[in-house]
Structure formats: C-alpha cells, structure tokens
Design a protein around this motif. Structure first.
Motif, PDB file in Angstrom:
ATOM      1  N   HIS A 285     -13.679  -2.182 -24.984  1.00 35.91           N
ATOM      2  CA  HIS A 285     -13.199  -2.325 -23.613  1.00 35.91           C
ATOM      3  C   HIS A 285     -12.807  -3.785 -23.352  1.00 35.91           C
ATOM      4  N   LEU A 286     -11.583  -3.970 -22.903  1.00 40.95           N
ATOM      5  CA  LEU A 286     -11.081  -5.302 -22.595  1.00 40.95           C
ATOM      6  C   LEU A 286     -10.484  -5.364 -21.189  1.00 40.95           C
ATOM      7  N   ASN A 287     -10.872  -4.420 -20.329  1.00 42.44           N
ATOM      8  CA  ASN A 287     -10.234  -4.430 -19.021  1.00 42.44           C
ATOM      9  C   ASN A 287     -10.723  -5.571 -18.130  1.00 42.44           C
ATOM     10  N   SER A 288     -11.750  -6.310 -18.575  1.00 45.84           N
ATOM     11  CA  SER A 288     -12.113  -7.517 -17.831  1.00 45.84           C
ATOM     12  C   SER A 288     -10.983  -8.534 -17.876  1.00 45.84           C
ATOM     13  N   VAL A 289     -10.225  -8.554 -18.981  1.00 43.62           N
ATOM     14  CA  VAL A 289      -9.078  -9.454 -19.087  1.00 43.62           C
ATOM     15  C   VAL A 289      -8.025  -9.069 -18.051  1.00 43.62           C
ATOM     16  N   ASN A 290      -7.715  -7.779 -17.970  1.00 46.84           N
ATOM     17  CA  ASN A 290      -6.720  -7.306 -17.010  1.00 46.84           C
ATOM     18  C   ASN A 290      -7.145  -7.589 -15.573  1.00 46.84           C
ATOM     19  N   TYR A 291      -8.380  -7.243 -15.256  1.00 47.81           N
ATOM     20  CA  TYR A 291      -8.849  -7.419 -13.890  1.00 47.81           C
ATOM     21  C   TYR A 291      -8.902  -8.902 -13.507  1.00 47.81           C
ATOM     22  N   SER A 292      -9.351  -9.740 -14.431  1.00 48.13           N
ATOM     23  CA  SER A 292      -9.456 -11.171 -14.143  1.00 48.13           C
ATOM     24  C   SER A 292      -8.091 -11.783 -13.879  1.00 48.13           C
ATOM     25  N   PHE A 293      -7.081 -11.399 -14.671  1.00 50.41           N
ATOM     26  CA  PHE A 293      -5.748 -11.958 -14.485  1.00 50.41           C
ATOM     27  C   PHE A 293      -5.142 -11.500 -13.154  1.00 50.41           C
ATOM     28  N   ILE A 294      -5.385 -10.260 -12.779  1.00 52.66           N
ATOM     29  CA  ILE A 294      -4.855  -9.770 -11.503  1.00 52.66           C
ATOM     30  C   ILE A 294      -5.475 -10.529 -10.336  1.00 52.66           C
ATOM     31  N   LEU A 295      -6.796 -10.714 -10.372  1.00 49.37           N
ATOM     32  CA  LEU A 295      -7.473 -11.438  -9.296  1.00 49.37           C
ATOM     33  C   LEU A 295      -7.034 -12.900  -9.262  1.00 49.37           C
ATOM     34  N   CYS A 296      -6.902 -13.525 -10.417  1.00 49.59           N
ATOM     35  CA  CYS A 296      -6.466 -14.918 -10.461  1.00 49.59           C
ATOM     36  C   CYS A 296      -5.027 -15.063  -9.976  1.00 49.59           C
ATOM     37  N   GLY A 297      -4.167 -14.105 -10.334  1.00 52.36           N
ATOM     38  CA  GLY A 297      -2.793 -14.153  -9.861  1.00 52.36           C
ATOM     39  C   GLY A 297      -2.707 -14.101  -8.353  1.00 52.36           C
ATOM     40  N   MET A 298      -3.567 -13.294  -7.731  1.00 53.50           N
ATOM     41  CA  MET A 298      -3.570 -13.202  -6.270  1.00 53.50           C
ATOM     42  C   MET A 298      -3.988 -14.514  -5.642  1.00 53.50           C
ATOM     43  N   ILE A 299      -4.963 -15.198  -6.223  1.00 49.10           N
ATOM     44  CA  ILE A 299      -5.512 -16.409  -5.610  1.00 49.10           C
ATOM     45  C   ILE A 299      -4.711 -17.655  -5.972  1.00 49.10           C
ATOM     46  N   TYR A 300      -4.300 -17.780  -7.234  1.00 52.51           N
ATOM     47  CA  TYR A 300      -3.609 -18.994  -7.672  1.00 52.51           C
ATOM     48  C   TYR A 300      -2.089 -18.919  -7.506  1.00 52.51           C
ATOM     49  N   GLY A 301      -1.525 -17.706  -7.490  1.00 50.76           N
ATOM     50  CA  GLY A 301      -0.080 -17.570  -7.415  1.00 50.76           C
ATOM     51  C   GLY A 301       0.539 -17.452  -8.800  1.00 50.76           C
ATOM     52  N   TRP A 302       1.782 -16.993  -8.843  1.00 52.52           N
ATOM     53  CA  TRP A 302       2.452 -16.741 -10.120  1.00 52.52           C
ATOM     54  C   TRP A 302       2.669 -18.028 -10.917  1.00 52.52           C
ATOM     55  N   GLN A 303       2.770 -19.184 -10.216  1.00 51.44           N
ATOM     56  CA  GLN A 303       3.042 -20.427 -10.917  1.00 51.44           C
ATOM     57  C   GLN A 303       1.931 -20.811 -11.890  1.00 51.44           C
ATOM     58  N   ALA A 304       0.706 -20.365 -11.612  1.00 49.73           N
ATOM     59  CA  ALA A 304      -0.444 -20.776 -12.424  1.00 49.73           C
ATOM     60  C   ALA A 304      -0.694 -19.861 -13.614  1.00 49.73           C
ATOM     61  N   MET A 305      -0.075 -18.669 -13.629  1.00 51.95           N
ATOM     62  CA  MET A 305      -0.491 -17.669 -14.596  1.00 51.95           C
ATOM     63  C   MET A 305      -0.080 -18.003 -16.030  1.00 51.95           C
ATOM     64  N   LEU A 306       1.051 -18.668 -16.213  1.00 43.03           N
ATOM     65  CA  LEU A 306       1.443 -19.055 -17.571  1.00 43.03           C
ATOM     66  C   LEU A 306       0.447 -20.054 -18.146  1.00 43.03           C
ATOM     67  N   THR A 307       0.039 -21.016 -17.332  1.00 42.41           N
ATOM     68  CA  THR A 307      -0.956 -21.997 -17.789  1.00 42.41           C
ATOM     69  C   THR A 307      -2.278 -21.320 -18.122  1.00 42.41           C
ATOM     70  N   ILE A 308      -2.742 -20.424 -17.256  1.00 43.13           N
ATOM     71  CA  ILE A 308      -3.988 -19.709 -17.507  1.00 43.13           C
ATOM     72  C   ILE A 308      -3.865 -18.839 -18.760  1.00 43.13           C
ATOM     73  N   PHE A 309      -2.705 -18.206 -18.947  1.00 46.26           N
ATOM     74  CA  PHE A 309      -2.470 -17.387 -20.142  1.00 46.26           C
ATOM     75  C   PHE A 309      -2.614 -18.226 -21.408  1.00 46.26           C
ATOM     76  N   LEU A 310      -1.973 -19.386 -21.447  1.00 48.04           N
ATOM     77  CA  LEU A 310      -2.027 -20.243 -22.638  1.00 48.04           C
ATOM     78  C   LEU A 310      -3.438 -20.796 -22.848  1.00 48.04           C
ATOM     79  N   MET A 311      -4.086 -21.196 -21.778  1.00 49.35           N
ATOM     80  CA  MET A 311      -5.450 -21.716 -21.904  1.00 49.35           C
ATOM     81  C   MET A 311      -6.402 -20.635 -22.401  1.00 49.35           C
ATOM     82  N   THR A 312      -6.237 -19.421 -21.916  1.00 47.92           N
ATOM     83  CA  THR A 312      -7.105 -18.330 -22.361  1.00 47.92           C
ATOM     84  C   THR A 312      -6.896 -18.030 -23.832  1.00 47.92           C
ATOM     85  N   PHE A 313      -5.656 -18.033 -24.276  1.00 48.44           N
ATOM     86  CA  PHE A 313      -5.381 -17.787 -25.696  1.00 48.44           C
ATOM     87  C   PHE A 313      -6.032 -18.852 -26.570  1.00 48.44           C
TER      88      PHE A 313
END
Length: 355
Positions: A285-313
């Motif tokens: 089960h890896l749906n914590s990744v999906n749920y975390s990104f959705i919640l972070c996208g709502m709070i940080y905005g789309w501009q932050a998601m590429l940075t968070i994606f690269l940092m998570t990788f």
C-alpha cells in the motif's frame, strides 16, 4: 511512626503548585506587561532587553520557558492521540467513547498511565497488568509530533513567520509580541501546518503497518482544510503582482486550491509508478504518497509541487541506500520520505518559493 499523606492529598498538592506556577510564570507577567506603559515604550521587541530590570528579565525568560514547554506538551498530547488514530482507523475501531487498552491483555489503561512520554518511561515500557512490552513506537510518535510543534513554534510562530513566503515577517516578534499581543494570522498558519504535518506522519505510519488508508481519512482532512481556508483566505499566502503583502481574494484562493489539488493528484501517481517500476519499495500500500501530495497541493499550491516531488524522490533514494547498505530499516516506508521532504520544504518554504 509518621503517617504518609494520602494519594488524593498528594494530587491536590501537585495541582496547587501547578496553579501557582501558572499564575507566576504566565498570568502575572501578562497582566504586568499590558498594564505597564513604560514597557511598551522601551521595548521594541522581546529580543531587545537592554532596558529591562532583572525582575523583568526573569519574568520574560520564565514566560518564554513556560510557553515553550506548553507547546511541546501540546504536541505530545496530539501525538498520543495520533497513536490511537493510527491503530484504530485501519482496523475500523471507534475513535471516541472507548478507553485505550493493552493490545496483549486487553486491560484498560488508567489515565495516570496514559500521560504522553512520561508514562512509558515510568512503566519502563511494559504494561502495568500483564508486563507485556509496549512498543517503543508509541513514545517515539509522541516525541516526533511534539518536535513538529516545537520546531514550527520557533521557526514559524514566534519568529514572526520567517519561513512563510509572500508575507513580510513581523517586525515585532518573540513570545510577548506574537502570543500575548496575539497575531491570529500566524497562529492560524501554525495550527494549519501542524495539522498537515501530523496527518502526513499518521498516513505514513498506517502504510508502514501494512494497511491501506481509508478514503474517509483523506476526505476528512481536505474538508477541514477547505473550511479553514474559506473562512480565513490568508492561510494561503499568494504572490501579488506588485510583490507586496496583500489579503488574497477568495476567488484567487479557490483557483490556487483547485490547481494545487489537481497538481498534487497528478504528481503522486507518477512518483508511485517510479517507485514500483524501479523497485524502490516492496510495500503493498502506497496511498499515503497519493494522499499526502493531494493535501500538500491544496495548502502549498501548484507552484510547490514540482519541488516537493523532486525532494521526495531524493529522500526515497537516500532511504533505500540506508536500507540496503547500512541496514537501517526503521524508516523504509515511502510515506516517511514524503513526510521528511515536506517538512524540509516547509522549513525552507520562503527560500524555495521561487514563483
């Protein structure tokens, strides 16, 4: 032979001392600070202490210490309840109106044995009734959430919002100017971000236990965040065209919420696909990744998601290196990497908000 004081009298004594400490360290300094006009004239911020008397300095440091301990204790209490959520939610057990019990013998846990961090140490990590070992993860989660509350307390709250982008940090900062002359916008931001990071940690723990997170958990978090943001739009810091501080319109906030949530929902499956294709994780089960990104996208905005994606990788790669080469298996679930990357991003949010 002298008689020992009864336990109720001992508890009464402890409560009385606690009340006296609260009055001395919190209420007296507060009343004196607000009633003393000379303090307001001579003190630009809680960090400028040259003109203060020794008594004022003692009260100031005592009040700061009391506030610090209080926020740490609040985080530990939230962490204690997070342990309950992580255990009961995936097993579909009720969260309310039922006392915690020992998983080994089923004995109800006494209130005096349910104090965060302290009870585990006092019981030496064992159940009072059956002496079965209590998983060390319980105090570790309590300490982790307490650390989240405390680090954000210093980094975000009493610093005047030093890590919040597109918002000028408060010139007057510190415990007195932020908490006693309460800056409610900062308090709301602090509580929202503590809620987000605690949710991310809880989802990571559930996946690490081999359970799938129910969709109701995500929907509950999204509803709480959505209602809070619609009531207080300043919870979403937005960049104005003039690069100045401004109160965002609800239309701008709704646009940011929509695109942020969509971007989080798009980036998450890509990361999960990479994890599965490259064999970076053997978790079902890896749906914590999906749920975390959705919640972070709502709070940080789309501009932050590429940075968070690269940092998570990057965090996941480091996680796998530590697991395979150094045999460190404690934090090998990908949800932990998401939590750590988001926490690092949040700490340096102002520096990483590049557009």
């Amino acid at each position: 032979m002298q008689n020992r004081p009864s336990f109720p009298m001992f508890k009464l004594l402890i409560c009385s001392l606690s009340v006296l400490l609260i009055v001395f360290f919190l209420f007296l300094p507060t009343i004196e600070f607000f009633s003393d006009d000379s303090t307001l004239q001579s003190t630009a911020s809680s960090n400028e202490l040259e003109d203060q008397s020794l008594y004022d300095l003692i009260l100031l440091y005592a009040t700061s210490l009391f506030a610090t301990v209080s926020f740490f204790a609040l985080g530990a209490a939230v962490g204690s309840y997070l342990n309950v959520i992580v255990y009961r939610v995936p097993r579909k057990l009720p969260l309310t109106f039922s006392r915690s019990s020992c998983p080994a013998c089923g004995s109800p846990i006494k209130l005096s044995d349910n104090i965060p961090l302290i009870s585990w140490l006092r019981l030496k990590g064992r159940c009072r009734d059956c002496q079965a070992p209590i998983n060390i993860r319980y105090p570790l989660v309590e300490f982790s959430v307490a650390a989240i509350f405390l680090i954000l307390y210093f980094r975000e709250l009493i610093s005047g919002g030093a890590n919040i982008p597109f918002r000028e940090p408060n010139l007057y900062n510190g415990v007195l100017w932020i908490l006693f002359y309460t800056k409610w916008d900062l308090v709301r931001l602090y509580l929202l971000h503590c809620f987000m990071l605690t949710s991310l940690l809880g989802w990571a723990l559930i996946n690490a236990d081999g359970f799938r997170i129910p969709i109701s958990s995500l929907l509950t978090c999204l509803c709480i965040v959505l209602i809070a943001i619609l009531i207080w739009p300043d919870l979403i810091p937005l960049k104005s065209t003039l690069h100045s501080v401004h109160a965002p319109h609800r239309s701008d906030v709704l646009i940011s919420l929509f695109f942020g949530t969509v971007s989080g929902a798009l980036f998450a499956p890509v990361l999960v696909w990479i994890i599965r294709k490259t064999g970076l994780s053997d978790f079902t089960h890896l749906n914590s990744v999906n749920y975390s990104f959705i919640l972070c996208g709502m709070i940080y905005g789309w501009q932050a998601m590429l940075t968070i994606f690269l940092m998570t990788f990057i965090f996941i790669l480091l996680q796998q290196i530590s697991t395979r080469h150094f045999e460190i298996h404690v934090l090998r679930a990908p949800g932990y990497a998401v939590f750590l990357s988001v926490f690092a991003f949040h700490y340096f949010w102002r520096s990483l908000a590049w557009f």
